[in-house]
Write an enzyme that holds these catalytic residues in place. Structure first.
Site, PDB file in Angstrom:
ATOM      1  N   ASN A   1       0.794  -1.223   0.000  1.00  0.00           N
ATOM      2  CA  ASN A   1       0.000   0.000   0.000  1.00  0.00           C
ATOM      3  C   ASN A   1       0.829   1.275   0.000  1.00  0.00           C
ATOM      4  O   ASN A   1       0.430   2.287  -0.581  1.00  0.00           O
ATOM      5  CB  ASN A   1      -0.934  -0.004   1.219  1.00  0.00           C
ATOM      6  CG  ASN A   1      -1.645   1.315   1.405  1.00  0.00           C
ATOM      7  OD1 ASN A   1      -1.329   2.088   2.303  1.00  0.00           O
ATOM      8  ND2 ASN A   1      -2.606   1.592   0.545  1.00  0.00           N
TER       9      ASN A   1
ATOM     10  N   HIS B   1      -7.168  -1.044   1.653  1.00  0.00           N
ATOM     11  CA  HIS B   1      -6.631   0.199   1.093  1.00  0.00           C
ATOM     12  C   HIS B   1      -6.012   0.002  -0.292  1.00  0.00           C
ATOM     13  O   HIS B   1      -5.382   0.913  -0.829  1.00  0.00           O
ATOM     14  CB  HIS B   1      -5.603   0.796   2.045  1.00  0.00           C
ATOM     15  CG  HIS B   1      -6.179   1.160   3.379  1.00  0.00           C
ATOM     16  ND1 HIS B   1      -6.994   2.252   3.551  1.00  0.00           N
ATOM     17  CD2 HIS B   1      -6.096   0.553   4.583  1.00  0.00           C
ATOM     18  CE1 HIS B   1      -7.375   2.312   4.823  1.00  0.00           C
ATOM     19  NE2 HIS B   1      -6.844   1.290   5.461  1.00  0.00           N
TER      20      HIS B   1
ATOM     21  N   ASP C   1      -0.735  -6.767   4.595  1.00  0.00           N
ATOM     22  CA  ASP C   1      -1.060  -5.563   5.351  1.00  0.00           C
ATOM     23  C   ASP C   1      -2.054  -4.687   4.582  1.00  0.00           C
ATOM     24  O   ASP C   1      -2.040  -4.641   3.352  1.00  0.00           O
ATOM     25  CB  ASP C   1       0.237  -4.786   5.605  1.00  0.00           C
ATOM     26  CG  ASP C   1       0.045  -3.587   6.515  1.00  0.00           C
ATOM     27  OD1 ASP C   1      -0.353  -3.797   7.674  1.00  0.00           O
ATOM     28  OD2 ASP C   1       0.298  -2.457   6.064  1.00  0.00           O
TER      29      ASP C   1
ATOM     30  N   GLU D   1      -5.041  -8.730   6.458  1.00  0.00           N
ATOM     31  CA  GLU D   1      -5.437  -7.813   7.523  1.00  0.00           C
ATOM     32  C   GLU D   1      -6.402  -6.797   6.921  1.00  0.00           C
ATOM     33  O   GLU D   1      -6.003  -5.765   6.390  1.00  0.00           O
ATOM     34  CB  GLU D   1      -4.213  -7.098   8.120  1.00  0.00           C
ATOM     35  CG  GLU D   1      -4.573  -6.136   9.252  1.00  0.00           C
ATOM     36  CD  GLU D   1      -4.234  -4.679   8.954  1.00  0.00           C
ATOM     37  OE1 GLU D   1      -4.430  -3.845   9.856  1.00  0.00           O
ATOM     38  OE2 GLU D   1      -3.785  -4.373   7.843  1.00  0.00           O
TER      39      GLU D   1
END
Length: 564
Positions: A173, A287, A283, A326
């Protein structure tokens, strides 16, 4: 990376205090690991029933002091916001020492070990370095504070030799923050505004998580040039030609566009292709566009197959590459979907095998054992067939974990390790590592150094024994995390778990909140009449008579398996 703020929850009424349980176990501390003496024949590894240990590489174990101070990271930081010395060698040492085997761990999730930004920043909680691993500077290199590429290779090999899989934490990200030592990447690669407002899908993805955390333009499908800062860095390190040749080979083979996300996917999958990393913990899932995750998963699976083909003598089993996500705020109650407000997305259909379940701590606090176990079993065997969720009681960024004061450590272990789904032990859960550190601000209080010295204390030895017995039983029986749950009796509380998928068959009977001393446990025909069973909590051998067994032990738990 973020402090997850949740409301405090009420403790379950009527639970026995830990002090009483500690006293009971302390009197029998010489019983530690006695339940492990006669284990049943090992069954095939099943990801859906895995017992995962999550650790911060920098905070777990320091074996090599020579890499504690590198890259000029010498500025004073706030408490627990600098590099503390933990390294990859420290993880390997604990595998070799048998620490994870005794705890029943069959997968280790390590925080990102790629090279971090060299400078430090203050996000409002004091001067901070990228000790945690989530501030990447160069995805192609191992950060020298953690060790070397060879250290990581040895870690994976030693883990595999001990039947343990490695989950590598990956970030796609964002880059690390901008500092004097770490210039911002080109506009073709990143955006530095606007900040995410989380009102809908768009304001969650095409934005920066926090100030000064450049967001990779993962939505871009345009060919872009490599950042000059990377070219200059690789040239200075004497590996420019090698890196460029590998990049050309990757894009020629995959036919993918040379877009920002695909460069990073190349760099991340190299660790799979070269070392045999078994899976990712991804992670900030929500997003990044779903398409990017689909490509990452596809390429990782191909890389894993390539590694297996090139290293047949090292292959553990036929499992595919595993992808854990996540997805902040995801709950088992959402089943296959995450709701952005203006749209729902099924990330499980985009390559993910598992999502971290942020709901578990609430369910563990308010539900009885039976309510908790039956709810999770039902959901996993209806809405999430073929997928799973990961449960946790504490983590690196959850500011309100279950049992923040470490006052219900026995209950924490019992609920976490016996609930259907994948279990995640956060380093130190098993030895009551404090989650509240004086003078540590924000999430730093959750990230203290592993309290190895505490294991010498008798009460901690007893607690660790409890985690070990449950953990080893869980590891040996995929039915616990991946099987179907069924209650046998309310009082005493006894239940069974059965697993029968792809030729793997397993079953157990477990009793909780039992009377100390002699007790009778119904078997519900799970095991045949006359079968010899072992209670792996007390080590007692018993025989099934009249569809029941009698156990004389000073424990309130029974973990029953059939003797082989």
């Amino acid at each position: 990376m973020r402090i997850i703020l949740f409301f405090l929850f009420s403790l379950i009424i009527g639970c026995k205090s830990d002090s009483e349980k500690q006293k009971s176990d302390s009197t029998q501390s010489n019983d530690i690991n006695s339940s492990n003496k006669q284990l049943s024949k090992e069954l095939p590894f099943v990801w859906e029933g895995a017992n995962v240990y999550f650790l911060l590489t920098d905070r777990f174990n320091n074996v090599d002091p020579s890499n504690d101070k590198v890259l000029g990271r010498t500025k004073k930081t706030s408490k627990l916001r600098g590099f503390e010395g933990g390294d990859i060698k420290g993880i390997t040492q604990k595998i070799e020492d048998g620490y994870f085997k005794k705890l029943g761990v069959n997968a280790i999730w390590i925080t990102p070990v790629v090279e971090q930004i060299h400078g430090s920043i203050n996000e409002g909680t004091g001067n901070t370095y990228g000790f945690h691993g989530y501030w990447a500077k160069d995805w192609t290199n191992i950060d020298p504070n953690y060790g070397t590429h060879n250290d990581l290779k040895l870690l994976v090999d030693v883990a595999h030799n001990n039947g343990i899989r490695i989950l590598m934490d990956v970030v796609m990200n964002h880059t690390g923050p901008v500092t004097k030592e770490d210039p911002v990447w080109p506009d073709s690669w990143v955006r530095t505004s606007p900040h995410c407002t989380y009102k809908d899908y768009e304001t969650t993805i095409n934005c920066t998580l926090v100030k000064n955390l450049p967001d990779i333009k993962t939505e871009s499908n345009e060919n872009v040039k490599l950042p000059q800062l990377l070219i200059d860095k690789w040239k200075a390190e004497g590996r420019l030609e090698k890196e460029l040749a590998e990049i050309d080979a990757f894009f020629n083979n995959t036919k993918l566009k040379r877009s920002p996300k695909n460069y990073i996917i190349k760099w991340l999958t190299d660790y799979v292709r070269e070392l045999g990393i078994d899976g990712y913990r991804v992670d900030t899932v929500k997003h990044v566009e779903e398409e990017a995750w689909s490509i990452l998963t596809e390429q990782a699976k191909l890389a894993f197959r390539e590694w297996k083909s090139n290293n047949p003598e090292k292959v553990l089993d036929d499992n595919e590459f595993y992808v854990l996500g996540e997805l902040y705020g995801y709950s088992i109650d959402g089943k296959r979907h995450y709701d952005f407000g203006d749209r729902k997305v099924d990330y499980f259909a985009r390559g993910f095998d598992n999502m971290i379940n942020f709901q578990f701590k609430y369910d563990a606090a308010k539900l009885s054992y039976e309510e908790l176990f039956s709810k999770y079993s039902k959901t996993l065997y209806t809405s999430l067939i073929g997928k799973s969720i990961m449960n946790y009681i504490s983590s690196h960024d959850d500011g309100e974990p279950f049992d923040k004061n470490r006052s219900n450590t026995y209950e924490s272990a019992t609920k976490l390790l016996l609930t259907p789904g994948v279990s995640q032990i956060y380093y130190g859960d098993e030895v009551a590592r404090p989650l509240m550190i004086e003078e540590a601000e924000g999430d730093a209080t959750l990230r203290s150094n592993m309290n190895w010295e505490a294991i010498k204390e008798e009460n901690i030895k007893a607690l660790l024994s409890h985690w070990q017995k449950l953990g080893v039983f869980r590891k040996n029986h995929p039915s616990i995390g991946a099987g179907k749950h069924k209650i046998i009796s309310k009082k005493p509380y006894v239940f069974s778990r059965k697993y029968n998928i792809n030729g793997v068959s397993d079953k157990v009977v477990i009793g909780l909140d039992l009377a100390k001393g002699e007790k009778t446990i119904k078997i519900d025909s799970i095991f045949p009449e006359g079968a010899m069973l072992i209670d792996q909590y007390s080590g007692k051998k018993v025989k099934v008579i009249n569809n029941s067994v009698k156990i004389d032990s000073n424990y309130e738990i029974a973990l029953l398996e059939q003797k082989k």
